[in-house]
Motif scaffolding. Structure first.
Motif, PDB file in Angstrom:
ATOM      1  N   LYS A 115       0.825  -1.211   0.000  1.00 41.91           N
ATOM      2  CA  LYS A 115       0.000   0.000   0.000  1.00 41.91           C
ATOM      3  C   LYS A 115       0.860   1.263   0.000  1.00 41.91           C
ATOM      4  N   VAL A 116       1.924   1.264   0.791  1.00 45.47           N
ATOM      5  CA  VAL A 116       2.826   2.421   0.837  1.00 45.47           C
ATOM      6  C   VAL A 116       3.455   2.647  -0.535  1.00 45.47           C
ATOM      7  N   ALA A 117       3.875   1.571  -1.205  1.00 44.27           N
ATOM      8  CA  ALA A 117       4.482   1.689  -2.531  1.00 44.27           C
ATOM      9  C   ALA A 117       3.476   2.231  -3.549  1.00 44.27           C
ATOM     10  N   ILE A 118       2.243   1.762  -3.487  1.00 43.18           N
ATOM     11  CA  ILE A 118       1.205   2.250  -4.407  1.00 43.18           C
ATOM     12  C   ILE A 118       0.927   3.722  -4.143  1.00 43.18           C
ATOM     13  N   GLU A 119       0.799   4.086  -2.867  1.00 43.06           N
ATOM     14  CA  GLU A 119       0.546   5.500  -2.527  1.00 43.06           C
ATOM     15  C   GLU A 119       1.693   6.390  -3.006  1.00 43.06           C
ATOM     16  N   ALA A 120       2.936   5.927  -2.843  1.00 44.59           N
ATOM     17  CA  ALA A 120       4.088   6.710  -3.293  1.00 44.59           C
ATOM     18  C   ALA A 120       4.048   6.906  -4.804  1.00 44.59           C
ATOM     19  N   PHE A 121       3.710   5.851  -5.540  1.00 45.88           N
ATOM     20  CA  PHE A 121       3.562   5.999  -6.991  1.00 45.88           C
ATOM     21  C   PHE A 121       2.468   7.004  -7.305  1.00 45.88           C
ATOM     22  N   TRP A 122       1.328   6.878  -6.650  1.00 48.97           N
ATOM     23  CA  TRP A 122       0.165   7.709  -6.960  1.00 48.97           C
ATOM     24  C   TRP A 122       0.464   9.193  -6.739  1.00 48.97           C
ATOM     25  N   VAL A 123       1.119   9.522  -5.635  1.00 52.89           N
ATOM     26  CA  VAL A 123       1.395  10.941  -5.366  1.00 52.89           C
ATOM     27  C   VAL A 123       2.488  11.487  -6.274  1.00 52.89           C
ATOM     28  N   SER A 124       3.250  10.593  -6.923  1.00 51.82           N
ATOM     29  CA  SER A 124       4.294  11.060  -7.842  1.00 51.82           C
ATOM     30  C   SER A 124       3.751  11.405  -9.225  1.00 51.82           C
ATOM     31  N   ILE A 125       2.501  11.053  -9.497  1.00 55.44           N
ATOM     32  CA  ILE A 125       1.906  11.302 -10.819  1.00 55.44           C
ATOM     33  C   ILE A 125       1.681  12.799 -10.997  1.00 55.44           C
ATOM     34  N   THR A 126       2.151  13.314 -12.115  1.00 61.05           N
ATOM     35  CA  THR A 126       1.997  14.751 -12.380  1.00 61.05           C
ATOM     36  C   THR A 126       0.780  15.006 -13.269  1.00 61.05           C
ATOM     37  N   PRO A 127       0.225  16.199 -13.184  1.00 62.94           N
ATOM     38  CA  PRO A 127      -0.857  16.557 -14.120  1.00 62.94           C
ATOM     39  C   PRO A 127      -0.405  16.430 -15.576  1.00 62.94           C
TER      40      PRO A 127
END
Length: 181
Positions: free
Chosen positions: A142-154
């Protein structure tokens, strides 16, 4: 979308099979988690980690508590068209009624067309980025998925959405067969 630690298969040369430099620990029962998320050309909304199976009622709860806040964040007062696939929970009559009651237009969507849905490409990017993290616990995953998700740019989201006309052309050219998307 479901994420899991599926690891890579490795072929070794004769005599290398048990060399320590060629071995990597693995998880016997890989962790997996189902995730719901929303994107627009303006970026991504909050993630929802899903427990259990998704039926129409649980999907509508996700829409209420995650999609509506995502829409508020990404669109403000502007109108938008919502896109999802034709999973049974998505296409249930009660779900259609939920969208109607909330004044949300849903894109009329062809069945089995993930190559036309930009978020499917975003999930694929996430899975590729997570492939080497090899989390050992559900919390690590879950932490890895959240880290990926917040790294996504507009900008990433905008590029994926802007590629839609090319996706449509590719599907037409392939006569409905799989494309590079």
């Amino acid at each position: 979308m479901s994420f899991g630690n599926q690891g890579a298969r490795v072929w070794s040369k004769t005599g290398e099979r048990e060399m320590p430099k060629c071995l990597k620990s693995s998880v016997k029962y890989p962790q997996s988690v189902m995730v719901w998320g929303a994107m627009s050309a303006a970026g991504v909304g909050p993630l929802c980690f899903i427990k259990g199976r998704v039926n129409a009622a649980s999907y509508q709860e996700i829409l209420e508590h995650f999609m509506l806040p995502s829409a508020e964040k990404l669109y403000g007062d502007e109108d938008f068209i919502f896109q999802h696939d034709l999973a049974p929970a998505h296409s249930a009559k009660t779900t259609g009624k939920w969208f109607t009651n909330h004044g949300i237009t849903v894109l009329n969507w062809p069945a089995n067309s993930p190559d036309l849905n930009p978020i499917e490409n975003l999930w694929d990017i996430g899975k590729r980025e997570l492939r080497d993290t090899r989390p050992n616990t559900l919390d690590e995953l879950k932490v890895a998925i959240e880290a990926f998700w917040v790294s996504i740019t507009p900008q990433q989201c905008h590029r994926l959405i802007a590629s839609t006309p090319h996706r449509i052309e590719a599907v037409i050219s392939a006569k409905g067969f799989p494309t590079k998307y």
